[in-house]
Write a protein that holds these residues in place. Structure first.
Motif, PDB file in Angstrom:
ATOM      1  N   ILE A 295      -7.309  -4.097  12.645  1.00 15.12           N
ATOM      2  CA  ILE A 295      -6.145  -3.641  11.871  1.00 15.12           C
ATOM      3  C   ILE A 295      -6.577  -3.474  10.421  1.00 15.12           C
ATOM      4  O   ILE A 295      -7.188  -4.381   9.853  1.00 15.12           O
ATOM      5  CB  ILE A 295      -5.005  -4.699  11.894  1.00 15.12           C
ATOM      6  CG1 ILE A 295      -4.661  -5.122  13.319  1.00 15.12           C
ATOM      7  CG2 ILE A 295      -3.796  -4.205  11.116  1.00 15.12           C
ATOM      8  CD1 ILE A 295      -3.813  -4.167  14.092  1.00 15.12           C
ATOM      9  N   ILE A 296      -6.271  -2.317   9.835  1.00 18.98           N
ATOM     10  CA  ILE A 296      -6.589  -2.147   8.414  1.00 18.98           C
ATOM     11  C   ILE A 296      -5.330  -1.873   7.604  1.00 18.98           C
ATOM     12  O   ILE A 296      -4.325  -1.387   8.139  1.00 18.98           O
ATOM     13  CB  ILE A 296      -7.604  -1.005   8.160  1.00 18.98           C
ATOM     14  CG1 ILE A 296      -7.072   0.346   8.652  1.00 18.98           C
ATOM     15  CG2 ILE A 296      -8.950  -1.327   8.792  1.00 18.98           C
ATOM     16  CD1 ILE A 296      -7.885   1.534   8.174  1.00 18.98           C
ATOM     17  N   GLU A 297      -5.439  -2.208   6.326  1.00 18.92           N
ATOM     18  CA  GLU A 297      -4.353  -1.953   5.385  1.00 18.92           C
ATOM     19  C   GLU A 297      -4.894  -1.045   4.290  1.00 18.92           C
ATOM     20  O   GLU A 297      -5.967  -1.317   3.748  1.00 18.92           O
ATOM     21  CB  GLU A 297      -3.913  -3.289   4.763  1.00 18.92           C
ATOM     22  CG  GLU A 297      -2.848  -3.170   3.698  1.00 18.92           C
ATOM     23  CD  GLU A 297      -2.721  -4.479   2.910  1.00 18.92           C
ATOM     24  OE1 GLU A 297      -1.857  -5.301   3.266  1.00 18.92           O
ATOM     25  OE2 GLU A 297      -3.504  -4.676   1.959  1.00 18.92           O
ATOM     26  N   VAL A 298      -4.188   0.058   4.015  1.00 11.60           N
ATOM     27  CA  VAL A 298      -4.627   0.957   2.938  1.00 11.60           C
ATOM     28  C   VAL A 298      -3.430   1.267   2.042  1.00 11.60           C
ATOM     29  O   VAL A 298      -2.287   1.208   2.493  1.00 11.60           O
ATOM     30  CB  VAL A 298      -5.215   2.290   3.505  1.00 11.60           C
ATOM     31  CG1 VAL A 298      -6.466   2.027   4.327  1.00 11.60           C
ATOM     32  CG2 VAL A 298      -4.185   3.061   4.305  1.00 11.60           C
ATOM     33  N   PRO A 299      -3.691   1.604   0.780  1.00 13.80           N
ATOM     34  CA  PRO A 299      -2.564   1.958  -0.094  1.00 13.80           C
ATOM     35  C   PRO A 299      -1.983   3.317   0.298  1.00 13.80           C
ATOM     36  O   PRO A 299      -2.640   4.107   0.977  1.00 13.80           O
ATOM     37  CB  PRO A 299      -3.205   2.019  -1.479  1.00 13.80           C
ATOM     38  CG  PRO A 299      -4.653   2.253  -1.229  1.00 13.80           C
ATOM     39  CD  PRO A 299      -4.974   1.641   0.101  1.00 13.80           C
ATOM     40  N   ARG A 300      -0.769   3.583  -0.140  1.00 15.39           N
ATOM     41  CA  ARG A 300      -0.092   4.826   0.257  1.00 15.39           C
ATOM     42  C   ARG A 300      -0.891   6.072  -0.087  1.00 15.39           C
ATOM     43  O   ARG A 300      -0.882   7.026   0.649  1.00 15.39           O
ATOM     44  CB  ARG A 300       1.290   4.911  -0.406  1.00 15.39           C
ATOM     45  CG  ARG A 300       2.358   4.161   0.342  1.00 15.39           C
ATOM     46  CD  ARG A 300       3.681   4.208  -0.407  1.00 15.39           C
ATOM     47  NE  ARG A 300       4.299   5.537  -0.372  1.00 15.39           N
ATOM     48  CZ  ARG A 300       5.029   5.978   0.652  1.00 15.39           C
ATOM     49  NH1 ARG A 300       5.238   5.206   1.695  1.00 15.39           N
ATOM     50  NH2 ARG A 300       5.557   7.193   0.639  1.00 15.39           N
TER      51      ARG A 300
END
Ligand SMILES: Nc1ncnc2c1ncn2[C@@H]1O[C@H](COP(=O)(O)OP(=O)(O)O)[C@@H](O)[C@H]1O
Ligand SMILES: [Mg+2]
Length: 459
Positions: A295-300
């Motif tokens: 799972i990755i999190e990236v900015p908008r």
């Protein structure tokens, strides 16, 4: 001055470096230094002022030790000698410098020669100086002349630094003697060090683990442990002192290692404002044994060229029945609710994607890592790594997987990414798929041509 060089050469030839070490009372780790059979000809070449010397060697063979002893001897024997130790990091340069420091502070013959003894500079009464420079500080190399230049772990030093900054240091030595350049390294990478070793213009010494074991510096069992714990190509570089075959690892392992964060922790499945979440799923191959989900999190505003990537969580599961893999993936996806899940659809993954699509609809995307697509998928991950827009967990099993990827150049000039079939790569694959769907799910409308253009820049 040339008379002095002649005299030293003759002494080296007739009496040997052992006699010089004894006469100058050179100690190492509390005892009179005993060079190994392979260190002797190296030290003799340095003292005789061979102009270009390259040591391509196994790890822990005594490169830094020999270089330190050589540096101390050069400064003591030749007046106005500038002995400069260049390294990638201060810590590395300090290893050699501390050996030299040790030589001067423990030798009853050499100690009286010292006029200044600092943590990073030694000055002698004969006008010689010894100091270290680090390439990470770009200013530090300019304006320094060297007559004995020691470059440790040369294979780790970038070519442009070598050409534009290091080589210049030996252009006008203070004592007008022929400058001596010494490169020492394990052959873990091809750069100017490889060129030097293979050019025929350098005096080359090659020290393999066999020499080291024979000298009693390394234990045979240590070598066998290493052989079992690393891929063959690494063992060949780190112990057999052979350059890796031309095909390179796709990811730059030194950059990868620098991106590892000790304080990495798996996050709670909570969405933060302004952030987007994506997943990648790699289904175990037939015969392979792990499935992985990242799972990755990236900015908008995340695109191929901007924004940082955070690995929020990763999971692995030893292959059981396909239905179990599906159930496992389904639970994680429900927990994390990513915007899109990239699943490799070649082979078994195709069936898994079908079932997951029934549950999650269009959020489950088919990723086909073949042909041009394949270069794009891994190229994207490589770009984010090169630009240091990601941090990696301190998990050796994860980090090692990056080594599985290699570049092959076919005769028609095409570049291909291939994987070592004997190594795991599931986590890196899942990460690459997650990143790929993140870039392919832009908030703003981006045309295919824009994407293609930005991908073309990389190769
Ligand atoms: N001639 C020698 N006699 C005894 N020990 C040595 C000798 N040369 C090196 N060593 C020891 O071997 C180990 C590895 O040496 P080092 O110079 O750090 O190797 P490298 O730079 O090749 O990795 C060190 O503990 C060092 O003190
Ligand atoms: Mg060393």
């Amino acid at each position: 001055m040339d008379k002095l060089v002649e005299r030293i050469r003759r002494a080296v030839r007739t009496r040997g470096v052992d006699a010089i070490i004894r006469a100058l009372q050179v100690y190492h780790e509390g005892r009179l230094f005993q060079p190994t059979e392979y260190q002797k000809p190296f030290l003799e070449a340095v003292l005789s002022r061979e102009r270009r010397i390259a040591v391509v060697s196994s790890t822990r063979a005594g490169k830094s030790t020999s270089a330190g002893i050589a540096g101390a001897l050069m400064a003591s024997i030749y007046p106005n000698e500038d002995v400069v130790i260049v390294s990638l990091t201060y810590k590395q340069a300090k290893i050699i410098f501390d050996k030299i420091h040790g030589v001067f502070s423990s030798s009853p013959v050499l100690f009286p020669l010292v006029s200044r003894l600092r943590r990073d500079l030694i000055e002698l009464r004969n006008g010689s100086r010894i100091y270290t420079l680090t390439i990470s500080n770009p200013e530090s190399l300019l304006g320094h002349g060297a007559s004995t230049l020691i470059v440790d772990e040369a294979a780790s030093i970038p070519d442009d630094v070598w050409r534009t900054r290091i080589l210049r240091m030996v252009m006008s030595p203070r004592n007008n003697l022929d400058p001596v350049v010494i490169l020492l390294s394990t052959p873990h990478r091809r750069n100017f060090f490889y060129d030097a070793v293979t050019s025929g213009e350098w005096k080359v010494f090659r020290w393999t683990w066999r020499d080291v074991v024979k000298a009693g510096i390394m234990k045979r069992e240590e070598v066998e442990d290493a052989r079992r714990s690393m891929p063959d190509n690494e063992f060949r570089a780190w112990y057999e002192a052979e350059f890796a075959p031309l095909d390179e690892t796709f990811f730059d392992m030194s950059v990868i290692r620098s991106l590892v964060r000790k304080d990495w922790r798996r996050r709670e499945p909570v969405h933060l404002p302004g952030m987007r979440y994506f997943a990648g799923l790699d289904v175990a191959r037939l015969g392979g044994d792990y499935s992985a989900l990242v799972i990755i999190e990236v900015p908008r505003g995340f695109t191929a060229s901007q924004g940082e990537v955070e690995i929020a969580a990763y999971y692995q599961m030893r292959r059981r029945k396909l239905s179990e893999v599906i159930g496992w993936a389904r639970n994680i996806i429900e927990e994390w609710r990513p915007e899109a899940v990239g699943v490799d659809c070649i082979g078994l993954g195709g069936g898994v994607a079908d079932v997951l699509q029934e549950a999650f609809g269009g959020r489950v995307r088919c990723v086909q890592a073949v042909g041009r697509n394949r270069l794009e998928i891994y190229g994207l991950l490589r770009r984010v790594i090169r630009e240091r827009r990601i941090f990696l967990p301190d998990d050796p099993a994860f980090i090692r997987q990056f080594e599985s990827f290699e570049v092959k150049y076919s005769s028609d000039g095409k570049v291909r990414v291939v994987k070592n079939p004997r190594m795991h790569d599931d986590l890196v694959d899942a990460l690459a798929y997650a990143l790929y769907v993140a870039v392919k799910s832009p908030l703003r409308v981006v045309t295919d041509k824009d994407l293609l253009d930005s991908f073309m820049e990389w190769f």
